[in-house]
Design an enzyme around this catalytic site. Structure first.
Site, short mmCIF file in Angstrom:
data_model
loop_
_atom_site.label_atom_id
_atom_site.label_comp_id
_atom_site.label_asym_id
_atom_site.label_seq_id
_atom_site.Cartn_x
_atom_site.Cartn_y
_atom_site.Cartn_z
CB SER A 242 -0.94 0.06 1.30
OG SER A 242 -0.31 0.04 2.54
N GLY A 243 0.20 2.44 -0.30
CA GLY A 243 0.82 3.72 0.10
C GLY A 243 2.23 3.89 -1.03
CB ILE A 244 5.44 5.65 -0.08
CG1 ILE A 244 4.84 6.87 0.07
CG2 ILE A 244 6.72 5.57 -0.56
CD1 ILE A 244 5.59 7.80 1.13
CG ASP B 113 5.86 -9.68 12.39
OD1 ASP B 113 6.52 -8.45 12.56
OD2 ASP B 113 5.77 -10.28 13.51
CB VAL B 114 9.17 -5.69 9.41
CG1 VAL B 114 8.47 -5.61 7.88
CG2 VAL B 114 8.21 -4.73 10.10
CE1 TYR C 273 5.76 7.58 10.99
CE2 TYR C 273 6.50 9.97 11.02
CZ TYR C 273 6.28 8.86 10.37
OH TYR C 273 6.26 8.90 8.91
CE LYS D 293 8.95 6.78 9.20
NZ LYS D 293 9.32 5.58 8.27
#
Length: 249
Positions: free
Chosen positions: A14-16, A62-63, A150, A154
């Site tokens: 999904s997404g990016i 599962d990261v 978050y 990052k």
């Protein structure tokens, strides 16, 4: 010859991550799409095949689990490119109110997941003597956004990118990151539709007065992972429509 011959895209459902997978597919790459949602993953893999991928298959991962990431690498082999796009968001809140269970979950997926994949695939690339790794940072890699789990995660992804670039460069491996701005993903669209975000206020905070499209980030990813960026490593590239310069201005 395709710019990207083979890639593992973690968080590509999904997404990016999905946008990157589709862009690499248009270039004829052989792709492994890894993520949690099998239905979405199989759908993205099919879209990639339709878009021109030499091969595209979904693998569940599962990261945050070392065994799961190792199993992914066992099945995927040594790709030319690794993209770490798996991640989860949080709503704005104060540091003093940060729930520690949520903090642990965000670090497990956003930072530890990136670290694990870099370790496992980095070892394979080091043995092969070539490769490119692309991590996904954020505006929060640069700015103290009020996302107390978050944002530090990052920041850490950006630091990890630089450390790995220095460590793996002598082995012929480049490591970079993209830092997307307010990207008009399905999640943001849903928040706008629900009245939770003001689109005019967001675009007014950017120099270009626009949202970032997922495809914009995918183009930057293609460049950084290709030989056109052969002398670029250790960079975290903002793809933010000018938010970082406009917001303080």
């Amino acid at each position: 010859m395709a710019e990207i011959e083979s890639a593992v895209i973690i968080g590509g459902t999904s997404g990016i991550g999905k946008a990157v997978a589709l862009r690499f597919a248009q270039d004829g790459a052989a792709l492994v799409i890894a993520g949690r949602d099998a239905a979405r993953g199989e759908g993205v893999a099919q879209k990639c095949r339709d878009a021109g991928a030499a091969e595209a298959r979904f693998v569940a991962v599962d990261v945050g689990d070392p065994k799961s990431v190792a199993a992914l690498a066992d099945g995927a082999g040594t790709p030319q490119v690794l993209v770490n796009s798996a991640g989860i968001l949080q709503s704005g809140q104060h540091v003093l109110d940060q729930d520690l269970d949520q903090d642990e979950q965000l670090w497990r997926i956003n930072y530890r997941g990136t670290l694990l994949a870099c370790q496992v695939f980095g070892r394979l690339m080091r043995q092969a003597g070539r490769g490119a790794i692309l991590n996904v940072g954020s505006l929060a890699s640069f700015a103290p956004l009020s996302l107390p789990a978050y944002t530090p995660g990052k920041h850490a992804v950006m630091a990890l990118t630089g450390i790995l670039a220095a460590e793996l460069g002598p082995h012929g491996i480049r490591v970079n990151a993209v830092a997307p701005g307010y990207t008009l993903s399905d999640g943001l669209k849903a928040r706008i539709a629900a009245g939770e975000r003001d689109p005019d206020a967001i675009t007014a905070s950017t120099a270009l007065r626009k949202f970032v499209a997922p495809a914009d980030v995918a183009e930057a990813a293609l460049f950084l992972c290709s030989d056109r960026a052969a002398s670029i490593t250790g960079v975290t590239l903002p793809v933010d429509a000018g938010w970082l310069v406009q917001a303080p201005y």
